[in-house]
Design a protein around this motif. Structure first.
Motif, mmCIF file in Angstrom:
data_model
loop_
_atom_site.group_PDB
_atom_site.id
_atom_site.type_symbol
_atom_site.label_atom_id
_atom_site.label_comp_id
_atom_site.label_asym_id
_atom_site.label_seq_id
_atom_site.Cartn_x
_atom_site.Cartn_y
_atom_site.Cartn_z
ATOM 1 N N HIS A 142 0.834 -1.205 0.000
ATOM 2 C CA HIS A 142 0.000 0.000 0.000
ATOM 3 C C HIS A 142 0.865 1.249 0.000
ATOM 4 C CE1 HIS A 142 -2.855 -2.962 1.639
ATOM 5 N NE2 HIS A 142 -3.776 -2.198 1.069
ATOM 6 N N LEU A 143 0.301 2.329 -0.510
ATOM 7 C CA LEU A 143 0.974 3.622 -0.419
ATOM 8 C C LEU A 143 -0.055 4.684 -0.755
ATOM 9 C CD1 LEU A 143 2.517 4.727 -3.667
ATOM 10 C CD2 LEU A 143 2.042 2.285 -3.424
ATOM 11 N N ARG A 144 0.332 5.933 -0.562
ATOM 12 C CA ARG A 144 -0.555 6.996 -1.046
ATOM 13 C C ARG A 144 0.276 8.158 -1.566
ATOM 14 N NH1 ARG A 144 -1.756 11.698 2.092
ATOM 15 N NH2 ARG A 144 -3.597 12.047 0.851
ATOM 16 N N PHE A 145 -0.396 9.017 -2.307
ATOM 17 C CA PHE A 145 0.224 10.258 -2.759
ATOM 18 C C PHE A 145 -0.433 11.403 -2.005
ATOM 19 C CE2 PHE A 145 1.055 7.297 -6.098
ATOM 20 C CZ PHE A 145 2.284 7.673 -6.623
ATOM 21 N N THR A 146 0.336 12.448 -1.756
ATOM 22 C CA THR A 146 -0.227 13.586 -1.034
ATOM 23 C C THR A 146 -0.805 14.584 -2.032
ATOM 24 O OG1 THR A 146 1.729 14.998 -1.106
ATOM 25 C CG2 THR A 146 1.641 13.355 0.655
ATOM 26 N N ASN A 180 3.778 14.310 -3.139
ATOM 27 C CA ASN A 180 4.762 13.482 -2.458
ATOM 28 C C ASN A 180 4.206 12.070 -2.341
ATOM 29 O OD1 ASN A 180 6.905 15.296 -1.974
ATOM 30 N ND2 ASN A 180 5.704 16.259 -0.338
ATOM 31 N N GLU A 205 3.748 8.775 0.058
ATOM 32 C CA GLU A 205 3.771 8.403 1.470
ATOM 33 C C GLU A 205 3.755 6.886 1.613
ATOM 34 O OE1 GLU A 205 2.036 12.289 3.766
ATOM 35 O OE2 GLU A 205 0.559 10.748 3.258
ATOM 36 N N MET A 254 3.531 3.942 4.286
ATOM 37 C CA MET A 254 3.031 3.800 5.655
ATOM 38 C C MET A 254 3.316 2.412 6.196
ATOM 39 S SD MET A 254 -0.470 5.816 4.853
ATOM 40 C CE MET A 254 -0.283 5.321 3.156
ATOM 41 N N GLY A 267 -8.677 10.347 -1.669
ATOM 42 C CA GLY A 267 -7.622 10.142 -0.681
ATOM 43 C C GLY A 267 -6.294 9.706 -1.274
ATOM 44 N N LYS A 268 -6.312 9.286 -2.549
ATOM 45 C CA LYS A 268 -5.079 8.907 -3.252
ATOM 46 C C LYS A 268 -4.292 7.784 -2.575
ATOM 47 C CE LYS A 268 -4.403 13.300 -5.636
ATOM 48 N NZ LYS A 268 -4.100 14.656 -5.219
ATOM 49 N N PHE A 269 -5.029 6.884 -1.917
ATOM 50 C CA PHE A 269 -4.395 5.640 -1.464
ATOM 51 C C PHE A 269 -4.409 4.669 -2.630
ATOM 52 C CE2 PHE A 269 -5.711 7.454 2.546
ATOM 53 C CZ PHE A 269 -4.774 7.012 3.461
ATOM 54 N N TYR A 270 -3.382 3.830 -2.715
ATOM 55 C CA TYR A 270 -3.314 2.841 -3.791
ATOM 56 C C TYR A 270 -2.790 1.519 -3.276
ATOM 57 C CZ TYR A 270 -3.790 6.720 -7.065
ATOM 58 O OH TYR A 270 -4.247 7.802 -7.753
ATOM 59 N N THR A 271 -3.159 0.468 -3.997
ATOM 60 C CA THR A 271 -2.427 -0.788 -3.825
ATOM 61 C C THR A 271 -1.416 -0.863 -4.957
ATOM 62 O OG1 THR A 271 -4.082 -1.915 -5.152
ATOM 63 C CG2 THR A 271 -4.328 -2.051 -2.760
ATOM 64 N N THR A 272 -0.356 -1.578 -4.705
ATOM 65 C CA THR A 272 0.659 -1.742 -5.747
ATOM 66 C C THR A 272 0.054 -2.512 -6.919
ATOM 67 O OG1 THR A 272 1.428 -3.679 -4.534
ATOM 68 C CG2 THR A 272 2.609 -1.634 -4.177
ATOM 69 N N MET A 290 1.771 11.962 -11.370
ATOM 70 C CA MET A 290 1.109 11.471 -10.164
ATOM 71 C C MET A 290 1.142 12.616 -9.154
ATOM 72 S SD MET A 290 0.143 8.415 -10.925
ATOM 73 C CE MET A 290 -0.299 7.555 -9.449
ATOM 74 N N HIS A 291 0.197 13.549 -9.223
ATOM 75 C CA HIS A 291 -1.025 13.599 -10.018
ATOM 76 C C HIS A 291 -1.107 14.953 -10.684
ATOM 77 C CE1 HIS A 291 -1.762 10.463 -7.031
ATOM 78 N NE2 HIS A 291 -2.711 9.987 -7.785
ATOM 79 N N ARG A 295 -6.401 9.298 7.980
ATOM 80 C CA ARG A 295 -5.153 9.323 8.752
ATOM 81 C C ARG A 295 -4.937 10.655 9.448
ATOM 82 N NH1 ARG A 295 -0.017 9.449 5.552
ATOM 83 N NH2 ARG A 295 -0.462 11.652 5.932
#
Ligand code: SRM
Ligand code: SRM
Ligand code: SRM
Ligand code: SRM
Ligand code: SF4
Ligand code: SF4
Ligand code: SF4
Ligand code: SF4
Ligand code: SF4
Ligand code: SF4
Ligand code: SF4
Ligand code: SF4
Lengths: 382, 438, 382, 438
Positions: C92-96, C100, C102, C104, D107-112, D132-133, D182
């Motif tokens: 998992h990851l996210r972009f800000t 950026n 992130e 976790m 929220g821009k969470f992703y799975t690989t 991105m993005h 978060r």
């Protein structure tokens, strides 16, 4: 009554004519203590409301008693002022920038007799002729305009609203209990002859109906193109109108939703009167200031969109003014002007504390800068 | 016995504040009695009729005056406001009721001698009613007939050495605060320059050559007791460039409660003992003051000269020695585009007789520009808005200075001039197309 | 290369078509610790620059490592990000909101290995692939736009100016020494795709020459009425032009003093290009903010009217930016944003302290509200 | 060996910050090598050519892209930005180089897994370069040819359950801050409403029916981490109406120096010991806090919820329990009339699924008005400016509230409507003339 010539000869207007001499030179009029100490004053003190002393480097002192003036003043009244000045002040006096009268004496002993003399003079109905006050953290004289006494576009009277207001605010004229100075100003139409646009509290006359059109006389009494050009919102267009008797005349039409009731058309064209008994009335503004003390000068803001003209004493208006003064007196910090207080507590609180209703009219919708007055932050109070 | 019943106005004859109604009745009565056998040159009952017309307005809620057309004295374009009553039969005494504006002395000091002369003249040739003073500053003679205008003007000039004030598209009568005459905070002599410019520019004051009205006002310091910054096309506000003078002993006396803060202005309420930290240091808008170990310090370069500390401790703090004024341009009332406050165009200039620098580098270049470019009925402030502040810099040659702005522009829309951009605006499209196909 | 069909049939575009399904639902992508504790976070702490911990009511913790991203990102780079996330973060990851990345993890032990892994990855020229930082009172990533990579109206490049700037500001990306957050943004033309109009420091591309007129092709390449209508200042008028060869063509003329170089005409009409090697360049703005913390959001102000494009590293521009950052770091109070600082000390001091020249270009002269930015008080500093 | 020399770009391959040049070269090389034998559907050397065209721009100081005309996928009016190179012979690999906007997850969470699928698709059918993005929030697929648009769209929909984002005169892809996922300060679930509205308004997002673009952004609290108030036509900013929750023990821990102020955000410098008076109480914009005898008090009605005290002491202070959002309308970039910040139109509204109140009483009435009255290319903020705030109140039925303004109007120019004025506007001039002669 017989015509008495001054010496002017209408047939020879240029004969012996004197022009361009300007006003009398100020130094002819200075009291000796002023002439001597000009530019050398050290400090002042307000000894009691309306009574000031200024002390010069030389040790000289000048005591000033400030008295309220109706700026609409008869020569009989001016002569009475002169009588007092002759008796106590060696024949000198001055007027302030807010139409108060200042009697100056050069020693402390002279203050008490002058004061007693001033306060002893009353009008038949019991009004003071020369109320003492208007200094320090209080309310001074209301600067105002012509109103129904002399102008063609007023939406209310000036002298009348001012008398009614000063009567209810009188205690604050003779006292210095407020957090800071509070300046009330009055103007009878939106030309705002004065500085009502920058006053702590401002009374403004305002029309709310577009001009009536005296079609039959329009082209006789007016230069129609001038009337059209006078309108700032381009609401006036030329029109052909058929009168009752069938004759067609040149006249104008007014796009009423565009009209801002400014009366410019009436100034140019007497066939477009806009005064109206129920349309006209009072707008109250608040929160302006002129001095640069602590904060920059500020414009007054519209806080009551309309109050009907209630002659002779405008009670709804004076009540609203009193509520503002009392809320300010109760809640502002020492040295804080009314507008600074309103900004500190937030205008949402101002309306609450002054018990004034907030209506849509108070939201600026006039031209582009309106947008800067909208709330553009989450920083507000519930 | 009054000529007209005035039941509404009569209700304004009680209460503590002076009653203008009582005063008008006094004058009406004085005229009716005419104890001094004056040869009244306008209707003797004009004050009665003015009361009558005002009562009618109080009843109707509407004015009874019409626009006055153009009346005046020969050779002048201003100084008189024409006025006619819309019920001349009911109120013949005020059927014609023109106002005259009389140029007040700077500072508004008077001798009783002068005022009495004025009164005698106006009682004979006018209504005997005045405004002391009008909002611009003039002595207002309220109401006379057309034939009397020249007569009053003649007597003013020949007997009282006194001229009319301004109206119309003219320079308006300049006015000033009491300043150095009786105020310890005056940074220049407001009366001296007010009088000098009024006399210097008599032609501009009497003969309309401007697009619209133009006002000068002179305030001796930033307290602005004549409200110059809010209502004059050019406002001259006193200021200084050096240190505020501090008398540390007097500061201690304030701190110790021996001297009343703000010259006693707050004596009407018990605000508790004076707290220099809370009442002065913390309220200083720039935070440039410090009071430590019984010593007050002001970091002069950061001081705004806002007057607050000086107002609170007039016996301890005094304005500096390097005195002059700041000049603000373009203030005006709201009609039409909203009110304008004066904008700073000269951060500092010395105010010294004969004021050549002020006249030649500030006033006259601005007038030249405004007379050249201003539209009919366009105030200076409106021209500045329309053509931009840069244009004012151009015509005056003033150097752009961040003091002239509250903040820089938020939009990037800079209209670059061709001569400011390398290579100018002319380019060869075919040259460009060699690198960028269509 | 051979065409490979996805399954789409151009002859039957509606066959089996899937539309209007929107984005993937966010909760498919939450890491378990986020899914579990969503809405139940208690507090956070920044452990070191770029490394945050958030603690939930349950006692759970999530550690976030924020790394700088070039938002212009190849799939190879994204795959490397995925590799890291698979290795350390259970995929998992996210972009800000500022581009950026992130990473976790749900326990403290996992932080150090992840950190070492990230910092160990460098590009051939020595640049970090994943610099850690951009948190707290420091400088985070620059949000930017397309520039010469993809847009038709840029007056400068976006990725290039950003790389040059981040290199000089890098210490403040990895540190938290500033009085408050300082956000730098970049947009390559006055459309300002982003929030540069509200940034502490903003880099803006700006044209300074009116469009060239490709008369010969004007009427062939463009709808002339659309080009005329596109101009916000009404500077474009229809014109008949005689070409060198004597033919008369329909084209347009531009009233150059009215042109604000916005490029709208070029967007509508390719025969009106305005890019220019010396005309185009950089405007610097400063003092904006978005948060409502202490003070309301503010617009950025123009502080440098023009800096030429100096490829590849724009040194004059980065110097000016550095001077602003250093002056701010040295002089502002704790928690004070750059714009709040400039307003507190006064813009006259800002220009002095940042050693920026104040030129007439910085005085607002665009439309009515310009007037509100002029100094209308004696409250200024010599 | 690179296809084009890039001496200028090469200078951007050093320094600490990641180099986009190195990354583009990496992709160019990967394509040249094609180790996975991909059937590239657009020119294999497109990344080389993009480097080449960019180098040329660095040399010339000018862009080499032309406007893209209208390209897109069938039935949608947005989601694709057309782009052509103005030197197609020199750079055939990017002669056509359209961008596709892919609607990002809230929220821009992703799975690989998802990202890898995206990468595979875009490597095959596009340049292999992304943003991105994008500034609005979309995943940006940077550069492909016209024939590939439908193919990519098909694969996104059929294989990745993924739609395009917005462009043109449409609803644009909404975006949000990380919020409740978060962050301890989220006053509502930003992701939930962002996703819900995006799905609810797919038609508005894909098919241009608006006068111009329209943006939603969702910030969980007044810190505005997605800058909603500055750049969205409707900004939803979390807030609360009750007390800030205070943990007095934690306050003491901050005062005692046991907890780092502002969550450690200022650790890079020694600012001295924490001073709650100076750093919190005195900076509170409303002055509504007090710290006495070890107890912190907040006078809730006066609090602005500005977040400062909460930011400084996150372990001691927490947002209230009566949560919702404030809605701001009309923010936009400066072109043309200057930037607009969002203006408060709803001081408080609950944010609860299915968000009917927000949709039916806020969004839709505003859209109806804007679609009815908005001119071509007129943003909501510009319409509000042109027709006035009152008009927005009228169409929504919101009650005028002083919270909607920073200050009341300074001009008295109230345009009274005929039905608001007693007696209306029609009057009989002859009746008037009985009292007022001509
Ligand atoms: C006499 C007069 C000047 C004149 O040329 O006639 C005058 C005289 C003084 N003013 Fe004034 N001011 C006078 C009109 C004004 C005006 C103009 C106006 O109101 O139209 C202002 C600007 C009003 C505004 O800001 O809206 C004005 C704003 C001040 C201030 C700033 C007050 C503030 O809190 O902002 C001070 C300083 C102070 O009060 O400590 C001041 C101070 C003073 C001092 C103390 C100056 C001095 O050292 O002598 C004088 C006595 C003030 C008092 O009575 O409290 N004077 N003063 C004017 C008296 C008018 C009257 O009859 O009441
Ligand atoms: C007499 C006086 C009011 C008073 O009762 O004191 C006055 C009276 C009139 N003013 Fe004024 N103005 C007077 C001071 C002002 C001021 C205050 C000032 O000068 O400090 C202002 C605001 C400041 C300014 O100049 O902006 C002022 C702003 C106006 C305006 C709006 C001008 C503008 O540009 O916004 C008008 C309308 C116009 O010019 O057409 C106006 C017009 C008028 C007219 C001539 C009416 C008209 O539309 O033709 C009034 C004649 C009334 C009458 O029957 O006597 N009067 N006028 C003041 C002049 C007395 C004197 O000379 O001392
Ligand atoms: C991750 C991110 C949200 C997201 O959805 O992606 C985020 C996350 C946090 N923000 Fe933010 N903010 C994020 C963009 C923003 C933005 C938007 C922007 O810059 O474009 C702003 C508004 C900027 C402005 O005001 O101009 C923003 C203004 C704040 C503030 C107010 C700071 C101020 O002094 O005005 C805080 C409060 C604080 O710092 O104490 C804050 C606080 C926080 C906290 C502490 C919230 C929390 O409790 O978790 C998070 C860590 C902050 C840190 O790293 O210092 N966040 N924050 C964004 C990270 C961007 C990045 O990569 O750097
Ligand atoms: C791709 C993107 C910039 C980026 O590199 O990230 C972008 C790129 C363009 N924008 Fe934008 N805008 C982008 C976000 C924005 C934003 C920021 C935002 O949405 O938060 C703004 C400011 C906020 C706003 O909406 O006001 C923005 C304000 C504009 C404007 C000015 C609109 C206005 O009303 O002021 C234009 C001009 C126009 O619409 O004609 C514009 C026009 C354009 C065009 C379509 C150029 C044009 O004139 O046709 C650009 C296409 C470039 C290209 O080749 O791809 N773009 N544009 C952003 C969209 C990516 C995404 O979907 O995530
Ligand atoms: S404010 Fe209006 S009505 Fe009153 S005197 Fe001035 S112009 Fe006349
Ligand atoms: S009152 Fe004013 S706005 Fe109305 S028609 Fe007359 S000139 Fe125009
Ligand atoms: S403006 Fe200043 S100098 Fe003039 S009277 Fe007022 S306080 Fe004194
Ligand atoms: S004059 Fe004003 S700014 Fe200067 S030290 Fe005194 S209070 Fe501060
Ligand atoms: S800012 Fe201008 S040049 Fe840059 S991407 Fe946006 S529209 Fe294109
Ligand atoms: S660049 Fe903008 S202002 Fe200039 S001509 Fe083109 S559209 Fe008009
Ligand atoms: S806007 Fe508020 S809720 Fe959203 S991430 Fe930022 S601090 Fe948290
Ligand atoms: S949130 Fe802001 S306004 Fe409210 S108490 Fe805290 S600092 Fe003060």
């Amino acid at each position: 009554m017989a015509f008495v010539s001054s010496g002017y000869n209408p047939d020879k207007p240029m004969a012996n004519r004197i022009t361009d001499i300007g006003p009398r030179k100020f130094d002819e009029f200075y009291p000796p203590v002023i002439a001597k100490n000009k530019g050398k004053w050290l400090y002042h003190e307000i000894l009691e409301p309306g009574i000031l002393v200024h002390v010069a480097e030389s040790g000289d002192e000048v005591y000033t008693i400030r008295t309220g003036g109706c700026r609409l003043m008869s020569v009989s009244h001016i002569r009475e002022i002169c009588e007092i000045a002759d008796k106590h002040c060696d024949g000198h006096l001055r007027f302030t920038t807010r139409n108060n009268i200042e009697f100056m004496v050069d020693s402390k002993e002279k203050v008490e007799p002058l004061k007693q003399d001033l306060l002893s003079r009353k009008q038949a109905g019991g009004c003071y002729k020369f109320p003492i006050g208007g200094s320090g953290a209080g309310i001074t004289n209301i600067v105002h305009t012509q109103g129904w006494i002399h102008c063609h576009t007023p939406a209310t009277d000036a002298s009348g609203t001012v008398k009614a207001t000063m009567d209810v605010l009188f205690d604050d004229f003779t006292n210095m209990r407020l957090p800071a100075k509070l300046k009330v100003s009055m103007a009878c139409c939106l030309n705002m002859c004065g500085a009502v646009h920058c006053s702590d509290i401002a009374i403004l006359g305002y029309h709310r109906k577009p001009p009536m059109l005296d079609h039959e006389y329009m082209n006789k009494m007016c230069e129609i193109p001038l009337a059209i050009a006078a309108c700032p919102t381009y609401a006036i267009k030329p029109a052909k109108v058929t009168l009752e008797d069938g004759t067609e005349v040149k006249s104008v039409s007014v796009n009423e939703p565009r009209c801002m009731f400014c009366g410019n058309c009436y100034t140019m064209c007497p066939a477009m009167p806009l005064a109206d008994d129920v349309g006209d009335g009072i707008v109250l503004m608040a929160g302006g200031k002129v001095s640069n003390r602590i904060s920059a000068p500020k414009f007054s803001k519209v806080v009551v969109a309309f109050i009907p003209n209630e002659m002779p004493r405008w009670p709804t208006m004076t009540d609203a003014i009193q509520r503002m003064v009392e809320a300010y007196a109760a809640d502002a910090n020492k040295y804080e002007r009314l507008g600074e207080w309103a900004e500190r507590i937030g205008w949402e609180r101002f309306f609450e504390k002054c018990e004034l209703e907030f209506t849509h009219h108070l939201i600026d919708d006039f031209r582009d800068p309106a947008y800067f007055t909208w709330r553009q932050t989450t920083n507000f109070k519930f | 016995m009054a000529k007209h019943e005035t039941p509404l106005l009569d209700q304004l004859e009680t209460g503590p504040w002076p009653s203008f109604v009582t005063d008008m009745k006094r004058e009406a009565e004085s005229r009716a009695k005419n104890e001094r056998n004056i040869e009244y040159q306008i209707p003797q009952d004009c004050c009665d009729d003015l009361l009558g017309v005002l009562e009618l307005s109080f009843k109707h809620g509407r004015t009874h005056w019409k626009h006055g057309g153009i009346v005046g004295v020969f050779g002048y374009g201003g100084g008189v406001i024409g006025r006619y009553c819309d019920q001349p039969e009911m109120f013949p005494g005020v059927a014609h009721f023109h106002t005259m504006r009389v140029s007040q002395p700077a500072g508004k000091f008077y001798t009783t001698k002068y005022l009495e002369d004025i009164c005698d003249l106006w009682e004979r040739r006018g209504s005997g009613l005045t405004n002391m003073h009008g909002s611009t500053g003039d002595i207002i003679f309220l109401g006379t007939t057309t034939p009397q205008l020249e007569e009053v003007f003649w007597e003013l000039g020949h007997n009282l050495n006194q001229d009319l004030g301004g109206s119309g598209s003219n320079l308006r009568t300049p006015s000033d605060c009491v300043g150095a005459a009786r105020c310890e905070w005056a940074c220049y002599d407001t009366q001296a320059i007010c009088h000098d410019l009024t006399v210097e520019y008599q032609d501009e004051l009497h003969r309309p050559a401007f697009p619209y009205k133009f006002k000068f006002k002179f305030d001796g310091c930033p307290n602005c007791c004549v409200a110059s910054i809010a209502r004059s096309d050019l406002a001259f506000v006193g200021t200084w460039r050096d240190d505020i003078k501090i008398d540390q002993e007097a500061v201690k006396a304030y701190v110790g409660g021996e001297l009343p803060p703000n010259g006693g202005a707050h004596a009407g309420r018990d605000w508790g003992p004076f707290d220099i930290q809370k009442e002065v240091i913390d309220l200083c808008p720039t935070g440039c003051m410090r009071y430590e170990d019984g010593k007050l310090e002001i970091n002069t370069p950061e001081c705004y000269r806002c007057m607050h500390c000086i107002c609170v401790m007039p016996r301890a703090l005094r304005i500096g020695n390097d005195l002059g004024c700041s000049i603000f341009a373009g203030a005006k009332a709201p009609i039409l585009d909203g009110a304008q406050m004066g904008s700073l165009i000269v951060p500092f200039i010395k105010v010294e007789e004969p004021y050549d620098e002020i006249k030649e580098t500030v006033i006259e270049p601005i007038w030249d520009w405004w007379m050249e470019e201003g539209k009919n009925r366009e105030r200076l402030g409106e021209l500045m808005k329309r053509q931009g502040f840069q244009k004012l810099l151009e015509v005056t040659g003033f150097k752009p200075d961040p003091r002239m702005i509250q903040e820089p522009r938020t939009n990037p829309y800079i209209f670059w001039k061709e001569d400011e951009v390398e290579g100018g605006f002319d380019r060869d499209i075919n040259e460009f197309r060699k690198h960028h196909q269509r």
